[in-house]
Design an enzyme around this catalytic site. Structure first.
Site, PDB file in Angstrom:
ATOM      1  N   HIS A 106       0.442   5.216   1.401  1.00 30.86           N
ATOM      2  CA  HIS A 106      -0.377   6.150   2.187  1.00 30.86           C
ATOM      3  C   HIS A 106      -0.570   7.440   1.398  1.00 30.86           C
ATOM      4  O   HIS A 106       0.394   7.988   0.852  1.00 30.86           O
ATOM      5  CB  HIS A 106       0.312   6.481   3.507  1.00 30.86           C
TER       6      HIS A 106
ATOM      7  N   HIS B 195       0.829  -1.209   0.000  1.00 30.92           N
ATOM      8  CA  HIS B 195       0.000   0.000   0.000  1.00 30.92           C
ATOM      9  C   HIS B 195       0.858   1.250   0.000  1.00 30.92           C
ATOM     10  O   HIS B 195       2.000   1.243   0.446  1.00 30.92           O
ATOM     11  CB  HIS B 195      -0.939   0.008   1.213  1.00 30.92           C
TER      12      HIS B 195
END
Lengths: 208, 243
Positions: free
Chosen positions: B163, B161
């Protein structure tokens, strides 16, 4: 950057066309310092970062009383949280927010609780009162463990807060959780504002 | 003041956002408020938000493959991420600041508290900043982050991922989220991702692989549009949330 490229089309979007529901929040996690806190180990930026206190960013140009806001953030066990991120957003000394004519400064700062005492600190200008309101700081709170951030408001113990329309919506027994206590220390006024995430004395949080 | 025996039931079904208390995400248990959140009167919402201009950026801030080089290129799969920042009516949000941070290709953050036994990359910090352009579009150039283990539960691994921290035009639009990658098998096991109550909401955080954004011989391309809700003018009106 992107301006010389063809515009993005809706067809390949991860958002269904015409269904513009908000992108959900996610936690800032434990490593937010890397991307959001200026001067932290690993941050590549040397200058111009937004994570500075308003006063130091525009020293000497912002009228108003310089103040320090400091405190701790406690979890449900009363343990001070060492990895909370906080952002403040507020009006200038005349009660004007940045988009209003004549506003003196951006009014934004980002900080975090830090070792060794899990305390945060912001240096800024004491905000003035917008018409019909008491002076306040808006406070944005994120941390590991919060999938969706929280908002609260910070008022000042040496102001008349009795007719503020936001405080009026708060049950009387809980209003004290939103009042920062003034302490006059060498170097200027300090306001102490602790947050309690849950349980006895829980800070009032607002829906964004 | 008495402590509530149980947390008040939070009205999450009308919100696209995860609840504060989500016990599978163990860090939420002691940090989620027990009391209901209070609404802010509409008249007090119209305060705008902080404004950041091009002066906050340096030329390579949008490109993590360049902005932290010491003695070479960072390792890993190069990616470009392009997307639009939109409001809940689908209108572009221009000139908005986006900040991103992520692990490196091995799943390690440049952070003193990251103890994952994976190598740091001397030429990569994984932080970027950019502004949306006059079409509300942004571009991020980076390295695909690796998955990494964490202590939430036995054999817990975060899906890959990035942010994203985003400012809208109003402080109530301020949001921090995460971009995930399509087809990641870890998504089904991740309490941070699964904490989003609605399946369509979860789907919004998965970028789309887009061959037209892939740059031949150089980097794979992903599409990631972001929609900001927020202000009282659009209280959680999700047009596709009618089934």
């Amino acid at each position: 950057m992107t301006t010389e490229r063809p515009a993005l089309t809706p067809e390949t979007s991860n958002i269904p066309e015409g269904a513009f529901g908000p992108s959900p929040s996610q936690t800032v996690g434990p490593y937010f310092h890397q991307g959001l806190i200026h001067g932290f180990q690993g941050h590549h930026s040397a200058a111009g970062h937004v994570t500075v206190d308003p006063v130091s960013a525009e020293a000497g140009t912002v009228p108003g009383e310089r103040i320090r806001v400091t405190g701790q953030v406690f979890d449900g066990d009363g343990v001070a949280i060492p990895d909370a991120m906080l952002e403040v957003w507020h009006a200038d000394a005349a009660g004007r927010y940045v988009q209003q004519p004549g506003a003196a400064f951006t009014g934004f700062a980002r900080t975090h609780t830090r070792t060794p005492d899990a305390r945060y600190e912001v240096q800024t200008i004491k905000p003035g009162a917008a018409p019909g309101e008491a002076p306040r700081l808006w406070l944005w709170v994120g941390m590991r463990g919060l999938l969706t951030h929280l908002y609260t408001a910070v008022y000042f113990s040496d102001e008349d807060n009795s007719t503020d329309p936001l405080l009026a919506t708060v049950p009387e027994a809980r209003r004290s959780t939103l009042i920062a206590r003034r302490q006059d220390r060498p170097g200027g006024a300090t306001y102490v504002f602790d947050l309690r995430m849950q349980g006895e004395g829980e800070t009032v949080f607002f829906t964004p | 003041m008495t402590r509530p025996a149980e947390p008040a039931a939070q009205p999450v079904l009308s919100s696209p956002h995860p609840p504060h208390l989500y016990p599978p995400y163990t860090s939420s248990v002691k940090r989620a408020p027990h009391e209901l959140l209070l609404p802010v009167p509409d008249a007090l919402r119209d305060h705008g938000g902080p404004v950041f201009g091009p002066s906050v950026l340096r030329p390579d801030d949008f490109d993590t493959t360049r902005n932290a080089r010491v003695n070479g290129e960072p390792l890993g799969e190069r990616i470009t991420v392009r997307g639009r920042l939109l409001d809940s009516a689908g209108r572009p949000i221009r000139g908005a600041l986006i900040e991103t941070w992520q692990a490196n290709a091995a799943g390690r953050y440049v952070h003193q508290h990251d103890r994952h036994d994976a190598p740091l990359d001397p030429n990569f910090t994984g932080t970027a900043r950019l502004l949306t352009d006059d079409r509300g579009e942004y571009e991020l150039v980076s390295i695909r982050p690796g998955a990494y283990p964490w202590g939430n539960h036995p054999n817990a691994w975060r899906p890959a991922h990035i942010h994203f921290s985003v400012f809208g035009t109003d402080f109530t639009q301020r949001v921090v989220s995460q971009m995930y990658f399509p087809g990641d098998p870890l998504l089904a096991h991740d309490p941070i991702y699964q904490g989003i109550p609605d399946e369509k909401g979860r789907a919004r955080l998965i970028s789309a692989f887009d061959l037209t954004l892939t740059q031949p011989g150089w980097a794979l391309g992903y599409r990631f549009d972001i929609v900001l809700g927020g202000s009282a003018a659009t209280p959680f009106e999700d047009p596709d949330h009618d089934d």
